[in-house]
Design a protein around this motif. Structure first.
Motif, PDB file in Angstrom:
ATOM      1  N   THR A  99      61.973  45.370  26.484  1.00 38.90           N
ATOM      2  CA  THR A  99      61.457  44.493  27.798  1.00 38.90           C
ATOM      3  C   THR A  99      62.809  44.436  28.731  1.00 38.90           C
ATOM      4  O   THR A  99      62.785  43.844  29.789  1.00 38.90           O
ATOM      5  CB  THR A  99      61.204  42.804  27.404  1.00 38.90           C
ATOM      6  N   GLY A 100      64.017  45.169  28.320  1.00 42.07           N
ATOM      7  CA  GLY A 100      65.093  45.033  28.960  1.00 42.07           C
ATOM      8  C   GLY A 100      65.913  43.829  29.075  1.00 42.07           C
ATOM      9  O   GLY A 100      66.726  43.455  29.935  1.00 42.07           O
ATOM     10  N   MET A 101      65.477  42.873  27.988  1.00 43.87           N
ATOM     11  CA  MET A 101      66.242  41.283  27.854  1.00 43.87           C
ATOM     12  C   MET A 101      67.242  41.533  26.974  1.00 43.87           C
ATOM     13  O   MET A 101      67.240  42.306  26.076  1.00 43.87           O
ATOM     14  CB  MET A 101      64.810  40.308  27.360  1.00 43.87           C
ATOM     15  N   GLU A 102      67.940  40.476  26.926  1.00 39.15           N
ATOM     16  CA  GLU A 102      69.444  40.245  25.782  1.00 39.15           C
ATOM     17  C   GLU A 102      69.014  39.842  24.710  1.00 39.15           C
ATOM     18  O   GLU A 102      69.565  39.888  23.464  1.00 39.15           O
ATOM     19  CB  GLU A 102      70.387  39.526  26.606  1.00 39.15           C
ATOM     20  N   ILE A 103      67.814  39.058  24.780  1.00 41.14           N
ATOM     21  CA  ILE A 103      67.411  38.136  23.240  1.00 41.14           C
ATOM     22  C   ILE A 103      65.957  38.180  23.242  1.00 41.14           C
ATOM     23  O   ILE A 103      65.246  37.972  24.074  1.00 41.14           O
ATOM     24  CB  ILE A 103      68.266  36.945  23.160  1.00 41.14           C
ATOM     25  N   ALA A 104      65.479  38.048  21.985  1.00 41.95           N
ATOM     26  CA  ALA A 104      64.125  38.042  21.605  1.00 41.95           C
ATOM     27  C   ALA A 104      63.771  36.956  20.450  1.00 41.95           C
ATOM     28  O   ALA A 104      64.565  36.961  19.499  1.00 41.95           O
ATOM     29  CB  ALA A 104      63.435  39.268  21.759  1.00 41.95           C
ATOM     30  N   ASP A 128      70.340  35.976  28.154  1.00 46.64           N
ATOM     31  CA  ASP A 128      70.998  35.370  27.275  1.00 46.64           C
ATOM     32  C   ASP A 128      71.341  34.015  27.476  1.00 46.64           C
ATOM     33  O   ASP A 128      71.660  33.185  26.571  1.00 46.64           O
ATOM     34  CB  ASP A 128      72.343  36.151  27.158  1.00 46.64           C
ATOM     35  N   ALA A 129      71.303  33.537  28.931  1.00 43.84           N
ATOM     36  CA  ALA A 129      71.684  32.159  29.225  1.00 43.84           C
ATOM     37  C   ALA A 129      70.859  31.415  28.649  1.00 43.84           C
ATOM     38  O   ALA A 129      71.103  29.971  28.477  1.00 43.84           O
ATOM     39  CB  ALA A 129      71.624  32.239  30.582  1.00 43.84           C
ATOM     40  N   ALA A 170      53.114  49.843  27.190  1.00 42.89           N
ATOM     41  CA  ALA A 170      53.393  50.424  28.519  1.00 42.89           C
ATOM     42  C   ALA A 170      54.740  50.733  28.760  1.00 42.89           C
ATOM     43  O   ALA A 170      55.297  51.341  29.632  1.00 42.89           O
ATOM     44  CB  ALA A 170      52.904  49.465  29.386  1.00 42.89           C
ATOM     45  N   LEU A 171      55.644  49.432  28.200  1.00 41.84           N
ATOM     46  CA  LEU A 171      56.964  49.618  28.386  1.00 41.84           C
ATOM     47  C   LEU A 171      57.819  50.589  27.895  1.00 41.84           C
ATOM     48  O   LEU A 171      59.045  51.015  28.325  1.00 41.84           O
ATOM     49  CB  LEU A 171      57.801  48.242  28.150  1.00 41.84           C
ATOM     50  N   THR A 172      57.238  51.469  27.004  1.00 36.42           N
ATOM     51  CA  THR A 172      57.870  52.880  26.707  1.00 36.42           C
ATOM     52  C   THR A 172      57.984  53.919  27.937  1.00 36.42           C
ATOM     53  O   THR A 172      58.852  54.719  28.125  1.00 36.42           O
ATOM     54  CB  THR A 172      57.147  53.589  25.448  1.00 36.42           C
ATOM     55  N   LEU A 173      57.137  53.518  28.827  1.00 35.42           N
ATOM     56  CA  LEU A 173      56.998  54.686  30.046  1.00 35.42           C
ATOM     57  C   LEU A 173      57.073  53.963  31.420  1.00 35.42           C
ATOM     58  O   LEU A 173      57.526  54.797  32.305  1.00 35.42           O
ATOM     59  CB  LEU A 173      55.313  55.203  30.253  1.00 35.42           C
ATOM     60  N   ILE A 174      57.132  52.600  31.334  1.00 43.12           N
ATOM     61  CA  ILE A 174      57.460  52.256  32.694  1.00 43.12           C
ATOM     62  C   ILE A 174      58.618  51.312  32.525  1.00 43.12           C
ATOM     63  O   ILE A 174      58.983  50.808  31.643  1.00 43.12           O
ATOM     64  CB  ILE A 174      56.171  51.436  33.280  1.00 43.12           C
ATOM     65  N   ALA A 175      59.371  51.006  33.912  1.00 48.09           N
ATOM     66  CA  ALA A 175      60.512  50.481  33.930  1.00 48.09           C
ATOM     67  C   ALA A 175      60.541  48.934  33.157  1.00 48.09           C
ATOM     68  O   ALA A 175      59.666  48.206  33.424  1.00 48.09           O
ATOM     69  CB  ALA A 175      60.983  50.136  35.282  1.00 48.09           C
ATOM     70  N   ALA A 176      61.509  48.749  32.268  1.00 47.43           N
ATOM     71  CA  ALA A 176      61.656  47.505  31.545  1.00 47.43           C
ATOM     72  C   ALA A 176      61.655  46.314  32.843  1.00 47.43           C
ATOM     73  O   ALA A 176      62.376  46.169  33.733  1.00 47.43           O
ATOM     74  CB  ALA A 176      62.764  47.306  30.811  1.00 47.43           C
ATOM     75  N   PRO A 177      61.024  45.101  32.524  1.00 44.45           N
ATOM     76  CA  PRO A 177      60.968  43.934  33.493  1.00 44.45           C
ATOM     77  C   PRO A 177      62.632  43.372  33.802  1.00 44.45           C
ATOM     78  O   PRO A 177      62.862  43.093  34.680  1.00 44.45           O
ATOM     79  CB  PRO A 177      60.153  42.818  32.680  1.00 44.45           C
ATOM     80  N   GLY A 178      63.380  43.687  32.657  1.00 46.30           N
ATOM     81  CA  GLY A 178      64.685  43.189  32.817  1.00 46.30           C
ATOM     82  C   GLY A 178      65.493  43.970  33.852  1.00 46.30           C
ATOM     83  O   GLY A 178      66.449  43.553  34.320  1.00 46.30           O
ATOM     84  N   GLU A 179      64.965  45.133  34.129  1.00 47.98           N
ATOM     85  CA  GLU A 179      65.719  46.096  35.022  1.00 47.98           C
ATOM     86  C   GLU A 179      65.243  45.590  36.555  1.00 47.98           C
ATOM     87  O   GLU A 179      66.200  46.179  37.415  1.00 47.98           O
ATOM     88  CB  GLU A 179      65.313  47.533  34.856  1.00 47.98           C
TER      89      GLU A 179
END
Length: 956
Positions: free
Chosen positions: A142-147, A293-294, A253-262
């Motif tokens: 997802t391009g996030m810092e924490i899950a 992370d915030a 899908a996120l293995t092929l398309i840009a991560a939302p975090g980007e």
């Protein structure tokens, strides 16, 4: 053998009954334990414990128990009434191949499915490593810092994202904007959750979002129709207004398309189902939430973090806020208690097995097949939407005619409207499927290899993924079956689950999850049904669900049951929503006060808060009973506003309180409804029915009383059972008309595990269920009586007896010796036991619930351990063991500690490792020493530990 002494056929058949395998003690052991407790029979014990005012006069109206062979044959016939079509419906649910090594060694392995929530970190390192792999997977993609690890389903995860955005954004608006491209079931969930909290949903096209002053926006990426859009500019506009951007996305899908975090997302949610977890008619599946992370300290659900143990080595643990509802109660931001651990573990192992290259390869194949099918349809003059990953939105067709053709070909497509439909491909799609799908539209793809060569990808050029993911060695090592098998075995060996030992947790009912009950779960007739499959294909599921609902109606004395809630907390929420809607239907919308005793489970006030209710806490007396006069006073004070009372029965303190009928009468006299928390239903089935003593609604825990296993903290099922006047206000279904919306994303929640409870009730029958309850009462009282010379039982009921659990008070021991309840919990690990419930509901205590499944031998083994620990505490009091340097303060002891070249303690190694002689024959060694919780809270780290950290530890 004479004719007179020869057993009859019926007697011989009785010995094949399941009851004697579910209930741990045999008749001789039961007689012995009754003698210790001072009761002549199970019936006399029941009469001595259970108030006459609530006891059921008649036995349960359920069939006689079946043998395992008979029950499996019966449910096999029910499963056969389902029809397994090829489903390309999508809408958040996709076909997947569960790797057989994961199917057999995780989903079907009791080392994984009988484990408990990892509140005791030292004996949960294996499952927590698997969960931190899941968190890393979700954060990376997802391009996030924490899950977190994990949430219940995508719809409820989106609702949690909405409330996280509300409390975290800088905007003062009450509007939450939701894209029309969000899955329909998610929209339904959002409507249910938003209204009681005063959140205004605005649903519109993506293009409208930038112009709305909202505290948050929810987008679907790719959207429900398959389209992939660039939301970077929209995210900038939302941020400029002080709002947050939440995104529901698809991990594959996120293995092929840009991560939302980007491109600017703040929160990303979704479902990991397509990572090796079957359809299961809607669940269970592990959802996820990832964020910046915030927001980590406001994030709902469970979060696995990294700390250090007493030896300075890395160790996993649950972070502080994962039990926030027990700390903050009505101020809690979420009522989440159950996660979907077993399914999150499966999804994480799917990612470990395939690795980043394998996941890309699977995704690329799905996309190639989708692009090729779109090209074939377009060549035949069919209009297909642009920019997709795996889902085709086909428009301008006679949808009903195509659905009819598809049904004849045993294929399911998504129903959208009369002129359009959806086709979602997945990793199970074959070349033959492509030909068959194209033929439904009169198209011929021709030579597939030629079509492949001539067809470009359909991913937007500016949104192709360029950033790496899953670079940690754990995702790049275990790609052969041997390696994965050994990795999973190594993790399981670190843990304590019920395949090794009893787990005597109060209020959690860790009982036998019989193999026969588990077998149907993985049958394709249950596992491979899409939750939106047409009614004609799910006749078996309907029979199973209707039958289980009626079983639960009979066990509880209520009139109707909804199986939609997929956790106990969801069941609480559904019950309170029913009460709220009932009052509103009568013109009593002003009734908003919920009385909750101070001893209640923490999810109770959190659920009431989520329904927009004002919580008023009532007192308990010195004996732990709810204070009836304080309830009367509060009911009178808030008479005009009284909506409900939430009580737990037997009480959270493990006692059958005498005044439950009077409490119901008081609340009803002031216009309120009675909600009875079903957490302790294991003490009631076959003995008493809450629906008959005055209660209006309960949730049940199928993952407790009715034998669905805990799976390391989930899955769970929390059905909501109600009296007839509340039945119209049970959760609605997708597309249905109902005063109350959906509380889970699938109409029947975690449907694929309902066969477990159906099997349990069918195998036990009326007589077996009653005996199970009685033996649960006996086992708890046997432990309390045997331990009475050593530990005080904090609360008892009539005749000095407890219900199905007892609270051991260790506070006097701490005052005298400095030994805490936590020290005892950790020392039990050295004896090979999972600790009882620690410091709940009373700080400084241990709450013990042995359940009916534990034999006298296992109970005595636990009792011997507790007595030996008490002797160690006496040795501290007598000065024979040092007050600080003793086995309790330094427990648990690892093999590394005991076998080290240097021993720094004043007590002998032998006492540390083998406090009982029996441990020399069979010994569990914890993988880490005592975990430092304070360090973990101050230094939050929730991703895979770098390999260098282990190297540094080894070198130290």
């Amino acid at each position: 053998m004479s004719q007179n002494t020869r057993p009859s056929l019926r007697q011989l058949e009785h010995h094949d009954a399941f009851i004697e395998r579910h209930i741990g003690p045999n008749d001789a052991e039961i007689a012995h334990m009754l003698g210790v407790v001072g009761q002549p029979s199970l019936e006399a014990l029941t009469d001595a414990i259970v108030p006459a005012s609530i006891k059921s006069a008649a036995p349960l109206a359920l069939p006689s128990p079946l043998t395992e062979v008979e029950a499996l044959a019966k449910i096999r016939a029910i499963a056969g009434r389902n029809q397994v079509f090829r489903s390309f419906i999508g809408q958040g649910y996709y076909g997947t191949h569960t790797p057989n090594v994961i199917l057999r060694n995780i989903l079907e392995n009791p080392a994984w499915y009988t484990a408990y929530t990892p509140y005791q970190a030292e004996i949960s390192q294996g499952r927590m490593e698997a969960l931190i792999n899941f968190q890393t997977l979700c954060a990376d993609l997802t391009g996030m810092e924490i899950a977190n690890a994990s949430l219940l389903d995508e719809g409820t995860a989106a609702a949690e994202a909405m409330t996280l955005a509300k409390r975290s954004s800088k905007s003062k608006s009450d509007i939450f904007f939701v894209s029309r491209g969000v899955h329909p079931q998610t929209l339904e969930l959002l409507k249910t959750r938003a209204e009681p909290l005063g959140i205004v949903l605005q649903i519109g096209d993506d293009s409208e979002a930038a112009g709305v002053d909202a505290f948050g926006v929810l987008l679907q990426y790719p959207n429900t129709y398959g389209q992939i859009s660039d939301y970077a500019a929209l995210a900038d506009a939302v941020h400029a207004r002080g709002g947050l951007v939440a995104v529901a996305s698809d991990l594959l899908a996120l293995t092929l398309i840009a991560a939302p975090g980007e491109w600017g997302a703040d929160i990303v949610v979704g479902n990991s189902q397509r990572f090796g977890v079957p359809f299961g008619f809607g669940g269970p599946h592990a959802a996820f939430m990832a964020c910046r992370d915030a927001y980590k300290r406001s994030m709902p659900g469970r979060l696995i973090g990294v700390s250090v143990d007493a030896e300075g080595k890395p160790a996993y643990r649950l972070t502080l806020q994962t039990r926030e509802q027990h700390i903050r109660r009505e101020k809690a931001t979420s009522n989440i208690c159950t996660a979907q651990v077993l399914l999150a573990v499966m999804a994480s192992m799917y990612a470990v097995y395939h690795g980043p290259d394998g996941l890309r390869r699977i995704a690329a194949r799905v996309h190639r097949c989708s692009a090729m099918l779109a090209a074939a349809l377009r060549k035949a003059g069919i209009t297909v939407g642009p920019d997709f990953f795996d889902t085709l939105h086909v428009v301008g067709v006679d949808a009903e005619a195509i659905h009819a053709k598809a049904e004849a070909a045993r294929i399911n497509l998504r129903r959208i409207d009369a002129g359009s439909l959806g086709i979602s491909l997945d990793e199970t799609v074959t070349r033959e499927d492509l030909v068959a799908l194209a033929a439904l539209f009169g198209a011929d793809p021709g030579d597939l290899d030629a079509l492949d060569a001539a067809t470009p990808d359909a991913l937007p050029a500016g949104l192709r993924r360029t950033t790496p993911f899953l670079q940690h060695p754990v995702f790049n090592t275990h790609h052969s079956e041997h390696e994965l098998l050994r990795y999973m075995r190594a993790l399981a060996d670190k843990d304590l689950a019920m395949d090794r030992t009893m787990i005597p947790l109060g209020s959690c009912t860790m009982k036998l999850n019989a193999t026969a009950e588990m077998i149907p779960v993985t049958w394709p007739e249950f596992a491979n049904i899409h939750p939106l499959a047409p009614a004609a294909q799910i006749r078996g599921y309907k029979e199973l669900i209707d039958g289980l609902e009626q079983m639960l109606v009979e066990c509880t004395g209520y009139d109707a049951v909804s199986l939609q809630p997929n956790s106990g907390a969801q069941g609480e929420y559904a019950g309170l929503l029913a009460i709220r809607a009932y009052h509103r239907s009568r013109g009593d919308a002003h009734r908003d006060v919920c009385l909750i005793p101070e001893s209640a489970h923490g999810t109770n006030p959190a659920s009431a808060q989520m329904c927009g209710m004002q919580v008023v806490v009532t007192k308990c007396d010195a004996n732990g009973n709810v204070d009836v006069e304080d309830i009367r006073r509060a009911a009178e004070k808030y008479s005009e506003r009284l909506a409900a009372i939430m009580i737990t029965y037997p009480s959270t303190h493990g006692v059958f309180e005498e005044d439950v009928v009077r409490i119901c009468e008081i609340v009803h006299a002031h216009g309120g409804q009675v909600y009875t928390d079903g957490a302790n239903m294991n003490a009631l089935v076959g003995v008493a029915k809450p629906g008959k003593w005055g209660s209006d609604v309960s949730h049940l825990n199928l993952h407790k009383t009715f034998c669905i296993p805990h799976g390391g903290g989930g899955p769970g099922v929390g059905p909501c059972a109600v009296k007839a006047h509340l039945a119209p206000f049970l959760p609605g279904t997708l597309g249905g008309e109902n005063p109350v919306g959906m509380v889970s994303a699938a109409n029947f929640g975690s449907a694929s595990i309902l066969p477990i409870s159906w099997m349990y009730v069918t195998l036990m029958g009326a007589s077996g269920l009653r005996k199970a309850t009685q033996v649960a009462l006996l086992n708890a009282n046997y432990i309390a009586k045997r331990l009475a010379p050593h530990y005080e039982t904090l609360y008892t009921g009539r005749n000095g007896l407890v219900a199905h659990e007892c609270i051991l008070d260790l506070r006097p021991l701490k005052d005298a010796t400095g030994v805490s309840a936590e020290d005892v919990a950790k020392r039990l690990i050295d004896f090979g036991f999972h600790a009882p419930t620690l410091s709940f509901p009373v700080a400084g205590t241990l709450m013990v619930e042995p359940t009916e499944s534990e034999s006298q031998h296992e109970l005595d083994r636990f009792i011997d351990a507790m007595i030996e620990i008490r002797e160690e505490i006496r040795a501290i009091a007598d000065g024979k063991l040092d007050r600080e340097d003793n086995p309790l303060k330094h427990a648990p002891h690892t093999a590394t500690m005991v076998c080290g070249s240097e021993w720094r303690h004043a007590y002998p190694r032998e006492l540390a490792a083998f406090p009982l002689a029996t441990l020399r024959q069979q010994k569990y060694w914890p993988p880490v020493a005592r975990v430092d919780n304070v360090y973990g809270d101050k230094n939050i780290m929730c991703a895979c530990i770098p390999v260098d950290a282990y190297k540094e530890t080894a070198d130290a």
